[in-house]
Every structure is written in C-alpha cells, then in structure tokens.
Design a protein around this motif. Structure first.
Motif, PDB file in Angstrom:
ATOM      1  N   TYR A  46       2.271   1.302  -3.711  1.00 29.75           N
ATOM      2  CA  TYR A  46       1.231   1.344  -4.746  1.00 29.75           C
ATOM      3  C   TYR A  46      -0.123   1.558  -4.076  1.00 29.75           C
ATOM      4  O   TYR A  46      -0.795   0.588  -3.733  1.00 29.75           O
ATOM      5  CB  TYR A  46       1.173   0.028  -5.520  1.00 29.75           C
ATOM      6  N   PRO A  47      -0.533   2.800  -3.850  1.00 27.35           N
ATOM      7  CA  PRO A  47      -1.848   3.018  -3.228  1.00 27.35           C
ATOM      8  C   PRO A  47      -2.927   2.244  -3.996  1.00 27.35           C
ATOM      9  O   PRO A  47      -2.956   2.250  -5.222  1.00 27.35           O
ATOM     10  CB  PRO A  47      -2.045   4.528  -3.340  1.00 27.35           C
ATOM     11  N   GLY A  48      -3.750   1.535  -3.254  1.00 27.98           N
ATOM     12  CA  GLY A  48      -4.804   0.729  -3.849  1.00 27.98           C
ATOM     13  C   GLY A  48      -5.225  -0.349  -2.878  1.00 27.98           C
ATOM     14  O   GLY A  48      -5.139  -0.167  -1.666  1.00 27.98           O
ATOM     15  N   HIS A  49      -5.646  -1.485  -3.433  1.00 28.65           N
ATOM     16  CA  HIS A  49      -6.096  -2.582  -2.576  1.00 28.65           C
ATOM     17  C   HIS A  49      -5.909  -3.934  -3.272  1.00 28.65           C
ATOM     18  O   HIS A  49      -5.831  -4.004  -4.495  1.00 28.65           O
ATOM     19  CB  HIS A  49      -7.550  -2.378  -2.154  1.00 28.65           C
ATOM     20  N   TRP A  91      -2.905  -7.001  -7.204  1.00 28.22           N
ATOM     21  CA  TRP A  91      -3.119  -5.689  -6.606  1.00 28.22           C
ATOM     22  C   TRP A  91      -3.718  -4.718  -7.614  1.00 28.22           C
ATOM     23  O   TRP A  91      -3.216  -4.595  -8.738  1.00 28.22           O
ATOM     24  CB  TRP A  91      -1.781  -5.146  -6.115  1.00 28.22           C
ATOM     25  N   LEU A  92      -4.773  -4.024  -7.231  1.00 27.91           N
ATOM     26  CA  LEU A  92      -5.374  -2.983  -8.064  1.00 27.91           C
ATOM     27  C   LEU A  92      -4.973  -1.634  -7.510  1.00 27.91           C
ATOM     28  O   LEU A  92      -5.367  -1.262  -6.401  1.00 27.91           O
ATOM     29  CB  LEU A  92      -6.902  -3.107  -8.083  1.00 27.91           C
ATOM     30  N   GLY A  93      -4.155  -0.911  -8.266  1.00 30.58           N
ATOM     31  CA  GLY A  93      -3.733   0.416  -7.848  1.00 30.58           C
ATOM     32  C   GLY A  93      -4.830   1.442  -8.065  1.00 30.58           C
ATOM     33  O   GLY A  93      -5.727   1.247  -8.885  1.00 30.58           O
ATOM     34  N   ASN A  94      -4.749   2.535  -7.338  1.00 42.45           N
ATOM     35  CA  ASN A  94      -5.724   3.618  -7.502  1.00 42.45           C
ATOM     36  C   ASN A  94      -5.707   4.189  -8.917  1.00 42.45           C
ATOM     37  O   ASN A  94      -6.672   4.795  -9.349  1.00 42.45           O
ATOM     38  CB  ASN A  94      -5.464   4.732  -6.490  1.00 42.45           C
ATOM     39  N   ASP A  95      -4.602   3.983  -9.636  1.00 47.63           N
ATOM     40  CA  ASP A  95      -4.500   4.454 -11.015  1.00 47.63           C
ATOM     41  C   ASP A  95      -5.086   3.459 -12.013  1.00 47.63           C
ATOM     42  O   ASP A  95      -5.032   3.666 -13.219  1.00 47.63           O
ATOM     43  CB  ASP A  95      -3.039   4.746 -11.376  1.00 47.63           C
ATOM     44  N   GLY A  96      -5.642   2.355 -11.526  1.00 44.48           N
ATOM     45  CA  GLY A  96      -6.259   1.347 -12.376  1.00 44.48           C
ATOM     46  C   GLY A  96      -5.315   0.245 -12.824  1.00 44.48           C
ATOM     47  O   GLY A  96      -5.742  -0.701 -13.473  1.00 44.48           O
ATOM     48  N   ARG A 107       0.828  -1.219   0.000  1.00 42.39           N
ATOM     49  CA  ARG A 107       0.000   0.000   0.000  1.00 42.39           C
ATOM     50  C   ARG A 107       0.859   1.265   0.000  1.00 42.39           C
ATOM     51  O   ARG A 107       0.512   2.255  -0.630  1.00 42.39           O
ATOM     52  CB  ARG A 107      -0.905   0.032   1.228  1.00 42.39           C
TER      53      ARG A 107
END
Length: 97
Positions: free
Chosen positions: A48-51, A70-75, A45
């Motif tokens: 790579y911000p995301g979830h 992992w899915l980053g906030n940038d897609g 996290r």
C-alpha cells in the motif's frame, strides 16, 4: 490561567508516556522479543504505497501486536495489525484488501 496550566500538565504527561512507550519498544526489539517496526513498515509500503499516520505497540495476553494506521497515496486509511514477534499480519479494517 488554570486551563492553560492543566493543558500544559496534560501535554507533559502525554509526552512522558510517549517516551516510555518508545523506550519499552526499543528494549523489546533489542532483546529479540519483537521484530523491528521498520521491517513491517517496508512490507506495508510495498503493498500500500503511502505512509503511517500512527503506530502503536500493544501488549496483549498472547504477546505483542503492532497497530498501524496507514494513509495510502490513494487517500484510503487502513488500520493494520501485525504480530510483533513474527511480523505476521493479523487483521486489517474494511479499507484493506
């Protein structure tokens, strides 16, 4: 009707496997064989911000490996692997830095 029954049996089997995997991971963590998955997720996290979309504890000939989709906030979707005993990153797919 047979299709519904087969789908139900398959769903129950997959659920049982998921519970068995979770129990195995918990036992390994409590025995000190693996680091907590949350510790690794926190490090991911931070970079790579995301979830997480999916996590898996894999047993290999040389030890255990956490696999994380992992899915980053940038897609961006990344596939990351960590040594489950040390928490050290092993590899990432082309979407990772």
């Amino acid at each position: 009707m047979r299709m519904i029954a087969a789908a139900l049996v398959l769903a129950l089997y997959c659920t049982a496997l998921a519970h068995a995997d979770h129990d195995r991971a918990r036992v390994l963590r409590q025995a000190g064989v693996t680091v907590p998955l949350e510790q690794i997720l926190e490090a991911v996290r931070a970079r790579y911000p995301g979830h997480p979309l999916e996590t898996e504890l894999e047993e290999r000939a040389d030890g255990y490996v956490y696999g994380i989709e992992w899915l980053g906030n940038d897609g961006t979707v990344r596939t990351l692997h960590f040594d489950a005993q040390s928490g050290r990153p092993l590899a990432a797919d082309r979407g990772a830095d």
